[in-house]
Design a protein around this motif. Sequence first.
Motif, short mmCIF file in Angstrom:
data_model
loop_
_atom_site.label_atom_id
_atom_site.label_comp_id
_atom_site.label_asym_id
_atom_site.label_seq_id
_atom_site.Cartn_x
_atom_site.Cartn_y
_atom_site.Cartn_z
N THR A 126 -9.08 30.18 9.08
CA THR A 126 -10.36 29.76 8.49
C THR A 126 -10.73 28.40 9.08
O THR A 126 -9.88 27.70 9.65
N THR A 127 -11.99 28.04 8.91
CA THR A 127 -12.45 26.75 9.41
C THR A 127 -11.63 25.61 8.81
O THR A 127 -11.24 24.68 9.51
N ALA A 128 -11.37 25.70 7.50
CA ALA A 128 -10.62 24.63 6.84
C ALA A 128 -9.23 24.49 7.45
O ALA A 128 -8.72 23.38 7.63
N GLN A 129 -8.63 25.63 7.82
CA GLN A 129 -7.29 25.57 8.43
C GLN A 129 -7.35 24.93 9.82
O GLN A 129 -6.53 24.08 10.15
N VAL A 130 -8.33 25.35 10.63
CA VAL A 130 -8.44 24.78 11.98
C VAL A 130 -8.72 23.28 11.88
O VAL A 130 -8.18 22.48 12.64
N SER A 131 -9.56 22.91 10.88
CA SER A 131 -9.95 21.50 10.82
C SER A 131 -8.80 20.61 10.35
O SER A 131 -8.91 19.40 10.42
N ARG A 132 -7.72 21.19 9.89
CA ARG A 132 -6.55 20.34 9.63
C ARG A 132 -5.88 19.92 10.93
O ARG A 132 -5.19 18.91 10.99
N GLU A 133 -6.09 20.69 11.98
CA GLU A 133 -5.59 20.30 13.31
C GLU A 133 -6.63 19.46 14.05
O GLU A 133 -6.31 18.50 14.73
N VAL A 134 -7.90 19.89 13.93
CA VAL A 134 -8.97 19.23 14.67
C VAL A 134 -10.01 18.72 13.68
O VAL A 134 -10.79 19.49 13.13
N GLY B 155 -10.37 14.81 0.70
CA GLY B 155 -9.78 15.85 1.55
C GLY B 155 -8.28 15.97 1.32
O GLY B 155 -7.72 17.07 1.30
N LEU B 156 -7.62 14.82 1.11
CA LEU B 156 -6.16 14.82 0.93
C LEU B 156 -5.79 15.53 -0.37
O LEU B 156 -4.81 16.26 -0.44
N LYS B 157 -6.59 15.31 -1.42
CA LYS B 157 -6.33 15.99 -2.69
C LYS B 157 -6.46 17.50 -2.54
O LYS B 157 -5.72 18.26 -3.13
N ARG B 158 -7.45 17.90 -1.73
CA ARG B 158 -7.63 19.33 -1.47
C ARG B 158 -6.39 19.91 -0.77
O ARG B 158 -6.08 21.08 -0.89
N MET B 159 -5.69 19.03 0.01
CA MET B 159 -4.51 19.51 0.72
C MET B 159 -3.28 19.49 -0.18
O MET B 159 -2.19 19.82 0.24
N SER C 230 -6.55 12.64 7.17
CA SER C 230 -5.99 13.99 7.10
C SER C 230 -4.94 14.21 8.19
O SER C 230 -4.31 15.25 8.25
N ASP C 231 -4.76 13.21 9.04
CA ASP C 231 -3.69 13.22 10.03
C ASP C 231 -3.76 14.40 11.00
O ASP C 231 -2.76 14.98 11.39
N CYS C 232 -4.98 14.79 11.36
CA CYS C 232 -5.13 15.91 12.29
C CYS C 232 -4.71 15.48 13.69
O CYS C 232 -4.70 14.30 14.02
#
Lengths: 273, 277, 285
Positions: A72-80, A103-107, A154-156
Amino acid sequence: MSLISLQDVTFSYPNGVLAVEGVSMKLSAGESVAIVGQNGAGKSTTVKMMNGLLRPTSGEIIVAGVNTRERTTAQVSREVGYVFQNPDDQIFNSSVRKEIEYGLKRMKLDEDEIERRVDDAAELTGMAPFLEENPFDLPLSIRKFVTITSVIASDCAALILDEPTAGQDRAGLERLGELIRTLQARGKAVVTITHDMEFVAANFERIIVMANRRVVTEGSPSAIFYDREAMAEARLNPPAVAEVAAALGCPEVGLDVTALARVLTERAALARA
Amino acid sequence: MSASAVSPARTSRGSYSDPRESPATEVLRTGNGVRDLNPATQLSLAGGLALTAVLFGPLCMVIVVTICLVLSALAGRARPFLTLFTRTILILGIAIVALQTFFVPGTTELFSWWLFTATAEGLAAGIQIASRVLGVGASVILLIQILNLDRLVLDMEQRGMSPRATYVITATVNIIPQMRKQMGVIMDAQKSRGVETDSNLWVRTQAFVPTIGPLILNSIMGVEEKALTLESRGFSATGTRTSLRYVEDRPRDKRLRVLIVCALVAIIGVRIVLWIL
Amino acid sequence: MDSVTLTDVTYTYPGSEGPVLRDINLSIRAGEFCSIIGPNGAGKTTLCAAIRGFVPKFYKGDFEGTVRIKGEDIADASIGEIARDVGFVFQNPFTQMSGITASVYDELAFGLRNLGVPPAQIRERVEGMLELAGITAFRDRDPFQLSGGQQQRVALAAMLIMEQDVIVIDEPTSQLDPQSTDDVFALIEAAQKQGRTIVLVEHKMGHVARYSDRVVLMGEGRIQAIGTPADVFTDPAAASHGITLPESIELAQRLAGHGVTVPGSPLTVPALIGALSGGSHHVAD
């Protein structure tokens, strides 16, 4: 292995408008890349595909070893991570700290980790003094840094910056340059879309030039800025040092002002002799 | 300077100049007889049809729907009319008949199916309601096919509605696609920092605040600038305004409206007579 | 004649700690192209707001001093009245569209219709403005379907058509690409040639240097330097006030650091090339 890899990627919008055609590029950890070209050249569409916001119509995009089609977009955006041009499309919290935390809380990170990351990211971007302020009391140029901080937290592995220099003064530009170098030193890849060629010359190792939905050429700034054909096709003006050196017939100085001064000094000495 | 060049003598707050005074104004026309009827005529036509359907129910429903279809066809919009009608109103009508048939208690049993029993009373009640829904629905869809918002607003202006009111109507209608577009950008921006927006309902509910938040905040910030911009473009000027276009209200429009009113009076009369009898 | 005059203007926003503008004295001549530069937070936008009367009329707060437009104190005028003499364009073109027009043509006509200008005259002025702004090609397009750069030109044209004497423009190009920036500046220059007074806030110093008659450098709410672009950008104080310099001047200064001095102040890259290739530069021994 490259961090982000685009293989012969084409994208057309649902209404049939073709935005990107046959684009291939590779980005590695720890490098800084500027994507330049006119509006409508396909730059934004290209980076949106890197971040999973758009899926290519044809071709493949591999991010950290995984095809973006499988995430999903959210998953990719954790890398990028992708910092949008207009910070007001993102900000909605009542304090800078809450905005960065969101964003961090969402993670679902634990609280100590969240606090550590927020403080670290804010330190890095110079936002530490503003953490408790309401973002809407801050000027647009600072709000932009707020959104940059929230993505950095988010440390991507890769960070995409869309027109980060818009509306920034000298201090903002210097802070951006420093940030890019620090992120690189930490092994992050930094990708920037920008029209500011002086900023590119000062801060980037590699330039990808796009025009008419395709990649025209890519290479080091000192090579690209002397490529008249590519600059003309993308309707860009090279930075002053390249323009001057090209006009004076000493392209070998590249973007090095010291070398340009040396050539000018030598020529003056010859003329005197 | 142009702003002060407006003579205050002609002022009457918020009215419009008569557009027919100048050869530089143009008629807002589509070239189709039905769609070029005056909006007031179109509204009374649709209103009359809907009222007839409500008053007479099953007796007139087929006639009303047929008239709506014929008028849509004359307007060159038969296909969109039918598509919209069958996908919304027709399905609704069938559902109403089915529900009423099975759930309205009655003594005359038509047939039984599983736990449910269809009654003649239910069927009759269903047909009564559904025929009215069909008639009114067809009239509304006809209106959607033939009425143009620009012409409606212009006509309201010509009939003396205040420019502020017509501004609000037009701006509200126009803002929907703009907000939808901006919502898309904001959702993308949120997805880019890990907010799931396209998963299950619970996840989407969580994403509501981060997308609506910036949308509202942006609108508020934009409103201030827009208000100031409108101000400097003479929006609050009190003199007579200029129209560059006008909507015709031809004699045949007026005749048609008189005809519609007469027909309605007759229809209402018949209805009353039928009730009394 | 002075078009805009600020005398001893000091202003504090409601709730803010210190003044955002301090002792501003500034006169802008009729027909002048005056750019206001400075780091973020220097008070540039607030200065514009004072000229337009939004400060203090819209934002309230403590205001001292006087602002005169064409010699007349605006203290007692309403924002609407001031708007007849002072037009303005914001950074974001999106918020400046009327929101009720379906075409660029109608968008330009909107303001004139409000003022009750006769139809034939409206048509003539709209045609002229479409031409001037170079937007004739999209006269029938929906303003919201245009690119940011095209939209900004429409926003500017829709304001210019009102024919105010003074146009205040706040960072119109910050979201635009180089081509669109050039187009917007060309339009601003065309407006100046028609005799308008231009007050512009801008970060793109190359363009500021090329187009401005005069540059006002703001810092910490005060005017730190004022003069021709050449004066202000070569003032050693300029760099210390946190602004970027036009790239030609920046490069000339860096070359000077390496012993190569360029005489004068090359405001554009071609001017710098000219100075260097003509041999007028001086090399330290």
